[in-house]
Design a protein around this motif. Structure first.
Motif, PDB file in Angstrom:
ATOM      1  N   GLY A   1       0.816  -1.218   0.000  1.00 18.95           N
ATOM      2  CA  GLY A   1       0.000   0.000   0.000  1.00 18.95           C
ATOM      3  C   GLY A   1       0.841   1.256   0.000  1.00 18.95           C
ATOM      4  O   GLY A   1       0.510   2.242  -0.669  1.00 18.95           O
ATOM      5  N   SER A   2       1.960   1.218   0.732  1.00 17.21           N
ATOM      6  CA  SER A   2       2.823   2.405   0.814  1.00 17.21           C
ATOM      7  C   SER A   2       3.688   2.574  -0.428  1.00 17.21           C
ATOM      8  O   SER A   2       4.070   3.689  -0.781  1.00 17.21           O
ATOM      9  CB  SER A   2       3.721   2.318   2.053  1.00 17.21           C
ATOM     10  OG  SER A   2       4.636   1.246   1.941  1.00 17.21           O
ATOM     11  N   SER A   3       4.013   1.460  -1.097  1.00 14.90           N
ATOM     12  CA  SER A   3       4.902   1.518  -2.261  1.00 14.90           C
ATOM     13  C   SER A   3       4.161   1.618  -3.590  1.00 14.90           C
ATOM     14  O   SER A   3       4.605   2.301  -4.511  1.00 14.90           O
ATOM     15  CB  SER A   3       5.810   0.283  -2.292  1.00 14.90           C
ATOM     16  OG  SER A   3       6.551   0.161  -1.102  1.00 14.90           O
ATOM     17  N   TYR A   4       3.016   0.907  -3.700  1.00 19.50           N
ATOM     18  CA  TYR A   4       2.309   0.823  -4.990  1.00 19.50           C
ATOM     19  C   TYR A   4       0.858   1.283  -4.922  1.00 19.50           C
ATOM     20  O   TYR A   4       0.095   1.097  -5.868  1.00 19.50           O
ATOM     21  CB  TYR A   4       2.353  -0.623  -5.522  1.00 19.50           C
ATOM     22  CG  TYR A   4       3.700  -1.289  -5.375  1.00 19.50           C
ATOM     23  CD1 TYR A   4       4.824  -0.769  -6.013  1.00 19.50           C
ATOM     24  CD2 TYR A   4       3.852  -2.423  -4.579  1.00 19.50           C
ATOM     25  CE1 TYR A   4       6.070  -1.374  -5.866  1.00 19.50           C
ATOM     26  CE2 TYR A   4       5.088  -3.036  -4.429  1.00 19.50           C
ATOM     27  CZ  TYR A   4       6.190  -2.506  -5.075  1.00 19.50           C
ATOM     28  OH  TYR A   4       7.416  -3.096  -4.928  1.00 19.50           O
ATOM     29  N   GLY A   5       0.456   1.861  -3.816  1.00 26.01           N
ATOM     30  CA  GLY A   5      -0.940   2.285  -3.681  1.00 26.01           C
ATOM     31  C   GLY A   5      -1.864   1.075  -3.649  1.00 26.01           C
ATOM     32  O   GLY A   5      -1.586   0.087  -2.987  1.00 26.01           O
ATOM     33  N   MET A   6      -2.960   1.140  -4.398  1.00 24.58           N
ATOM     34  CA  MET A   6      -3.937   0.035  -4.435  1.00 24.58           C
ATOM     35  C   MET A   6      -3.737  -0.856  -5.660  1.00 24.58           C
ATOM     36  O   MET A   6      -4.610  -1.638  -6.027  1.00 24.58           O
ATOM     37  CB  MET A   6      -5.353   0.609  -4.432  1.00 24.58           C
ATOM     38  CG  MET A   6      -5.698   1.456  -3.231  1.00 24.58           C
ATOM     39  SD  MET A   6      -5.549   0.570  -1.646  1.00 24.58           S
ATOM     40  CE  MET A   6      -6.955  -0.528  -1.729  1.00 24.58           C
ATOM     41  N   GLN A   7      -2.559  -0.775  -6.299  1.00 27.07           N
ATOM     42  CA  GLN A   7      -2.308  -1.481  -7.556  1.00 27.07           C
ATOM     43  C   GLN A   7      -2.454  -2.997  -7.441  1.00 27.07           C
ATOM     44  O   GLN A   7      -2.802  -3.670  -8.411  1.00 27.07           O
ATOM     45  CB  GLN A   7      -0.907  -1.143  -8.089  1.00 27.07           C
ATOM     46  CG  GLN A   7      -0.642  -1.670  -9.500  1.00 27.07           C
ATOM     47  CD  GLN A   7       0.724  -1.272 -10.030  1.00 27.07           C
ATOM     48  OE1 GLN A   7       1.438  -0.487  -9.410  1.00 27.07           O
ATOM     49  NE2 GLN A   7       1.091  -1.791 -11.178  1.00 27.07           N
ATOM     50  N   LEU A   8      -2.174  -3.556  -6.263  1.00 27.75           N
ATOM     51  CA  LEU A   8      -2.222  -5.014  -6.104  1.00 27.75           C
ATOM     52  C   LEU A   8      -3.510  -5.508  -5.465  1.00 27.75           C
ATOM     53  O   LEU A   8      -3.584  -6.647  -4.995  1.00 27.75           O
ATOM     54  CB  LEU A   8      -1.008  -5.474  -5.280  1.00 27.75           C
ATOM     55  CG  LEU A   8       0.356  -5.265  -5.943  1.00 27.75           C
ATOM     56  CD1 LEU A   8       1.476  -5.712  -5.019  1.00 27.75           C
ATOM     57  CD2 LEU A   8       0.447  -6.004  -7.270  1.00 27.75           C
ATOM     58  N   LEU A   9      -4.547  -4.690  -5.461  1.00 28.01           N
ATOM     59  CA  LEU A   9      -5.831  -5.107  -4.892  1.00 28.01           C
ATOM     60  C   LEU A   9      -6.396  -6.322  -5.631  1.00 28.01           C
ATOM     61  O   LEU A   9      -7.016  -7.197  -5.033  1.00 28.01           O
ATOM     62  CB  LEU A   9      -6.834  -3.949  -4.947  1.00 28.01           C
ATOM     63  CG  LEU A   9      -8.179  -4.161  -4.253  1.00 28.01           C
ATOM     64  CD1 LEU A   9      -7.996  -4.417  -2.761  1.00 28.01           C
ATOM     65  CD2 LEU A   9      -9.099  -2.954  -4.470  1.00 28.01           C
ATOM     66  N   TRP A  10      -6.170  -6.397  -6.951  1.00 29.96           N
ATOM     67  CA  TRP A  10      -6.659  -7.520  -7.758  1.00 29.96           C
ATOM     68  C   TRP A  10      -6.035  -8.854  -7.317  1.00 29.96           C
ATOM     69  O   TRP A  10      -6.701  -9.898  -7.328  1.00 29.96           O
ATOM     70  CB  TRP A  10      -6.389  -7.274  -9.241  1.00 29.96           C
ATOM     71  CG  TRP A  10      -4.929  -7.288  -9.621  1.00 29.96           C
ATOM     72  CD1 TRP A  10      -4.054  -6.254  -9.552  1.00 29.96           C
ATOM     73  CD2 TRP A  10      -4.189  -8.415 -10.120  1.00 29.96           C
ATOM     74  NE1 TRP A  10      -2.795  -6.649  -9.967  1.00 29.96           N
ATOM     75  CE2 TRP A  10      -2.852  -7.964 -10.326  1.00 29.96           C
ATOM     76  CE3 TRP A  10      -4.520  -9.731 -10.399  1.00 29.96           C
ATOM     77  CZ2 TRP A  10      -1.850  -8.810 -10.804  1.00 29.96           C
ATOM     78  CZ3 TRP A  10      -3.527 -10.580 -10.882  1.00 29.96           C
ATOM     79  CH2 TRP A  10      -2.208 -10.123 -11.079  1.00 29.96           C
ATOM     80  N   VAL A  11      -4.752  -8.813  -6.898  1.00 31.50           N
ATOM     81  CA  VAL A  11      -4.076 -10.024  -6.426  1.00 31.50           C
ATOM     82  C   VAL A  11      -4.728 -10.501  -5.134  1.00 31.50           C
ATOM     83  O   VAL A  11      -4.993 -11.693  -4.942  1.00 31.50           O
ATOM     84  CB  VAL A  11      -2.571  -9.771  -6.190  1.00 31.50           C
ATOM     85  CG1 VAL A  11      -1.875 -11.051  -5.740  1.00 31.50           C
ATOM     86  CG2 VAL A  11      -1.907  -9.221  -7.434  1.00 31.50           C
ATOM     87  N   LEU A  12      -5.014  -9.559  -4.249  1.00 34.83           N
ATOM     88  CA  LEU A  12      -5.669  -9.874  -2.978  1.00 34.83           C
ATOM     89  C   LEU A  12      -7.054 -10.472  -3.222  1.00 34.83           C
ATOM     90  O   LEU A  12      -7.426 -11.480  -2.607  1.00 34.83           O
ATOM     91  CB  LEU A  12      -5.777  -8.611  -2.125  1.00 34.83           C
ATOM     92  CG  LEU A  12      -6.503  -8.749  -0.787  1.00 34.83           C
ATOM     93  CD1 LEU A  12      -5.784  -9.726   0.124  1.00 34.83           C
ATOM     94  CD2 LEU A  12      -6.637  -7.396  -0.106  1.00 34.83           C
ATOM     95  N   LEU A  13      -7.817  -9.876  -4.137  1.00 35.72           N
ATOM     96  CA  LEU A  13      -9.167 -10.355  -4.437  1.00 35.72           C
ATOM     97  C   LEU A  13      -9.145 -11.788  -4.958  1.00 35.72           C
ATOM     98  O   LEU A  13      -9.903 -12.653  -4.491  1.00 35.72           O
ATOM     99  CB  LEU A  13      -9.839  -9.431  -5.458  1.00 35.72           C
ATOM    100  CG  LEU A  13     -11.277  -9.786  -5.864  1.00 35.72           C
ATOM    101  CD1 LEU A  13     -12.209  -9.721  -4.660  1.00 35.72           C
ATOM    102  CD2 LEU A  13     -11.772  -8.861  -6.967  1.00 35.72           C
ATOM    103  N   LEU A  14      -8.260 -12.065  -5.940  1.00 36.13           N
ATOM    104  CA  LEU A  14      -8.162 -13.419  -6.497  1.00 36.13           C
ATOM    105  C   LEU A  14      -7.699 -14.421  -5.440  1.00 36.13           C
ATOM    106  O   LEU A  14      -8.226 -15.535  -5.354  1.00 36.13           O
ATOM    107  CB  LEU A  14      -7.195 -13.436  -7.684  1.00 36.13           C
ATOM    108  CG  LEU A  14      -7.709 -12.875  -9.007  1.00 36.13           C
ATOM    109  CD1 LEU A  14      -6.621 -12.944 -10.071  1.00 36.13           C
ATOM    110  CD2 LEU A  14      -8.946 -13.628  -9.495  1.00 36.13           C
ATOM    111  N   SER A  15      -6.714 -14.025  -4.635  1.00 39.38           N
ATOM    112  CA  SER A  15      -6.199 -14.916  -3.587  1.00 39.38           C
ATOM    113  C   SER A  15      -7.293 -15.298  -2.594  1.00 39.38           C
ATOM    114  O   SER A  15      -7.411 -16.460  -2.199  1.00 39.38           O
ATOM    115  CB  SER A  15      -5.041 -14.249  -2.839  1.00 39.38           C
ATOM    116  OG  SER A  15      -3.954 -14.021  -3.691  1.00 39.38           O
TER     117      SER A  15
END
Length: 422
Positions: A42-56
């Motif tokens: 969150g601090s480095s890439y913002g919300m860019q990896l939210l899709w990874v969290l959702l799929l996981s």
């Protein structure tokens, strides 16, 4: 207080205490490893990896459901089933035990390191004379924490473990959700985060692998049959098992996304990535004040303490699963293996290593066992003899094969990330 309010509070408490084996899934999944990964992302890439969290989280729900149904219908536990019904399953089971124990014990080192550092910082704020003795104080705190948890483990009752975890997980979830009232990301960034993309920077691929390693943890699924047995569920609880899987997956997503969102709102927009335990709290303070810092501290500490239980339990759980499918928490084997885990946990505090770096690397290693764990349950739930005529639906199979593909892609990404970092 009015009778209506008392009744409402009693209902909430009853709902929390009625939580099933899914509480262990949350304990395994959202520890300081997960909190660290979410804060760093969150601090480095913002919300860019939210899709990874959702799929996981989506695939985690499917796998929890599949492992739970297998346990209730076949009456067997996971590794015991691998050994008994899959060709070469004995070797697979041993590889899984070694791989998961290595990952979870590594995670335990980081968890204890971060939790001890956080407690030291709280003490140092009130007792300034402690500052020059950071190493000694952190090590002492770590020894006390692990000794207390080992003592609790010796109680050896599933229901007791469950109640302690419920308390920690409830405090953790409320703390992180409350933090969102102080800092939050832009809605446009949340929407963009649901579009698949990998940060094109150093460490971006490793962060994707770490995300999956912490959220789609193989230990969560393999341990589920044993926890279902501990709960006393039978084939009559199939519907309850399904609802428990869904609830656990949804809560993991909500709490994890909240942590990432707070880190994005507090740090990303100001260009302040996290590298040390206190970076998050120090940046929150001028934005939201001491109260927000206290809430976030409390949530992270609860996350760490809620993960120590499952991490200490994992090796004896897997060994019991492989041997007979029965966990005896009063056995000599249980006491010795958990004691060894306690000693391993002290490695990071003893050597004074940076627990944040340790945690992220540990989460990456967790993904390598995942494809085997997913493939194993696909073979078991589609074996009509093992499942006693129960047919696994096409939708569950689609979810499982999609999870297998996802796990393979992320494992490959993890290998590339580790090779790139060498």
């Amino acid at each position: 207080m009015s009778t209506a309010k008392k009744s409402f509070i009693k209902k909430i408490i009853a709902l929390i205490l009625s939580f099933g084996p899914g509480i262990f899934a949350i304990g395994y999944t959202i520890g300081t490893g997960s909190v660290t990964s979410m804060i760093v992302a969150g601090s480095s890439y913002g919300m860019q990896l939210l899709w990874v969290l959702l799929l996981s989280c989506l695939f985690s729900g499917v796998l929890m459901f599949a492992y739970g149904n297998y346990a209730l219908i076949s009456g067997e536990t996971a590794l015991y089933g691998f050994k008994k019904h899959i060709k070469g399953g004995k070797i697979l089971a041993i590889l899984i035990i070694v791989g998961i124990t290595f990952g979870q014990w590594n995670s335990l080192m980081g968890i204890l390191g971060i939790s001890s550092n956080m407690l030291f910082e709280i003490l140092a704020m009130n007792f300034e004379g402690l500052a020059p003795y950071k190493y000694e104080t952190v090590l002492t705190i770590a020894i006390l924490i692990i000794a207390i948890f080992y003592g609790i483990m010796m109680v050896g009752k599933y229901k007791f473990f469950e109640k302690v975890l419920v308390i920690f997980v409830t405090f953790m979830g409320l703390s992180f959700l409350l933090s969102l009232f102080f800092v939050y990301p832009l809605p446009a960034d949340i929407a963009k985060g649901l579009i698949p993309s990998v940060p094109e920077v150093e460490g971006g691929k490793m962060m994707v692998a770490a995300f999956v390693g912490t959220t789609m943890a193989a230990a969560t699924f393999l341990s589920r049959p044993l926890f279902i047995r501990g709960k006393g569920w039978t084939i009559a609880n199939l519907k309850q098992q399904r609802n428990d899987s869904i609830t656990a997956a949804v809560l993991v997503f909500i709490i994890s996304a909240a942590i990432m969102a707070v880190a994005c709102g507090a740090l990303y927009y100001g260009g302040a990535p996290v590298t040390q335990v206190l970076d998050m709290a120090n940046t929150l303070e001028p934005i939201a004040g001491n109260f927000a810092v206290a809430i976030f501290f409390f949530g992270t500490l609860s996350a760490g303490l809620s993960s120590i239980f499952p991490c200490l339990l994992i090796a004896p759980l897997l060994l019991a699963d492989y041997q007979s499918g029965e966990l005896d928490t009063t056995s000599k084997q249980f006491k010795i293996v958990t004691f060894i885990a306690c000693l391993v946990a002290l490695i990071v505090p003893v050597f004074g290593a940076n627990p944040i770096k340790t945690q992220i690397l540990t989460q990456v290693f967790n993904v390598f066992v995942l494809p085997i764990v997913v493939l194993g349950i696909i073979l078991l739930v589609n074996n009509k003899k093992v499942m006693k005529g129960y047919k696994t639906s096409i939708w569950v199979n689609i979810g499982l094969f999609a999870a297998l593909f996802f796990a393979c892609v992320v494992s490959y990404t993890g290998v590339v990330a580790i090779l790139d970092s060498m």
